[in-house]
Design a protein around this motif. Structure first.
Motif, PDB file in Angstrom:
ATOM      1  N   GLU A  29       0.831  -1.211   0.000  1.00 28.88           N
ATOM      2  CA  GLU A  29       0.000   0.000   0.000  1.00 28.88           C
ATOM      3  C   GLU A  29       0.864   1.259   0.000  1.00 28.88           C
ATOM      4  N   VAL A  30       1.915   1.274   0.816  1.00 27.85           N
ATOM      5  CA  VAL A  30       2.804   2.432   0.874  1.00 27.85           C
ATOM      6  C   VAL A  30       3.542   2.606  -0.457  1.00 27.85           C
ATOM      7  N   ALA A  31       4.019   1.507  -1.021  1.00 29.74           N
ATOM      8  CA  ALA A  31       4.755   1.575  -2.290  1.00 29.74           C
ATOM      9  C   ALA A  31       3.865   2.118  -3.406  1.00 29.74           C
ATOM     10  N   ARG A  32       2.640   1.673  -3.453  1.00 33.10           N
ATOM     11  CA  ARG A  32       1.712   2.179  -4.480  1.00 33.10           C
ATOM     12  C   ARG A  32       1.420   3.664  -4.276  1.00 33.10           C
ATOM     13  N   GLY A  33       1.238   4.072  -3.020  1.00 33.87           N
ATOM     14  CA  GLY A  33       0.983   5.479  -2.726  1.00 33.87           C
ATOM     15  C   GLY A  33       2.139   6.372  -3.134  1.00 33.87           C
ATOM     16  N   VAL A  34       3.346   5.928  -2.828  1.00 28.76           N
ATOM     17  CA  VAL A  34       4.532   6.708  -3.195  1.00 28.76           C
ATOM     18  C   VAL A  34       4.682   6.775  -4.711  1.00 28.76           C
ATOM     19  N   PHE A  35       4.390   5.671  -5.389  1.00 28.49           N
ATOM     20  CA  PHE A  35       4.463   5.656  -6.851  1.00 28.49           C
ATOM     21  C   PHE A  35       3.469   6.653  -7.443  1.00 28.49           C
ATOM     22  N   ILE A  36       2.259   6.663  -6.927  1.00 27.93           N
ATOM     23  CA  ILE A  36       1.223   7.571  -7.436  1.00 27.93           C
ATOM     24  C   ILE A  36       1.608   9.023  -7.159  1.00 27.93           C
ATOM     25  N   GLN A  37       2.160   9.304  -5.975  1.00 31.53           N
ATOM     26  CA  GLN A  37       2.600  10.668  -5.674  1.00 31.53           C
ATOM     27  C   GLN A  37       3.702  11.114  -6.628  1.00 31.53           C
ATOM     28  N   GLY A  38       4.613  10.208  -6.930  1.00 31.97           N
ATOM     29  CA  GLY A  38       5.682  10.526  -7.877  1.00 31.97           C
ATOM     30  C   GLY A  38       5.138  10.818  -9.269  1.00 31.97           C
ATOM     31  N   MET A  39       4.162  10.031  -9.690  1.00 32.67           N
ATOM     32  CA  MET A  39       3.557  10.263 -11.007  1.00 32.67           C
ATOM     33  C   MET A  39       2.808  11.588 -11.039  1.00 32.67           C
TER      34      MET A  39
END
Length: 84
Positions: A29-39
């Motif tokens: 969940e954290v990894a996906r959130g960070v990926f989305i924030q980066g995008m």
């Protein structure tokens, strides 16, 4: 193991699959959130750059039109203007 999860979303997904239940789910969940924030950040920067390019192009085109119009008007000079 955690060092690999910091590299890419894919590595984090693989690492999360190897961890026990809630820990793996939290990591994913954290990894996906960070990926989305980066995008989202990348998209915002790209949009700002495009708006800047649009403004620059508009200013440059407006200046180019002004120079073209000035070049099209013949220079009559003071003597030639008085004769006509």
């Amino acid at each position: 193991m955690m060092e690999a999860a910091r590299g890419t979303l894919s590595a984090a997904t693989v690492t999360a699959a190897q961890l026990p239940g809630p820990v793996g789910a939290a990591l994913l969940e954290v990894a996906r959130g960070v990926f989305i924030q980066g995008m989202q950040l990348t998209a915002a920067i790209a949009a700002a750059a495009m708006i800047g390019a649009l403004i620059l192009a508009a200013v440059m085109l407006r200046r180019a039109d002004g120079h073209a119009a000035a070049a099209a008007i013949p220079d009559l000079g003071p003597d030639r203007a008085m004769r006509k």
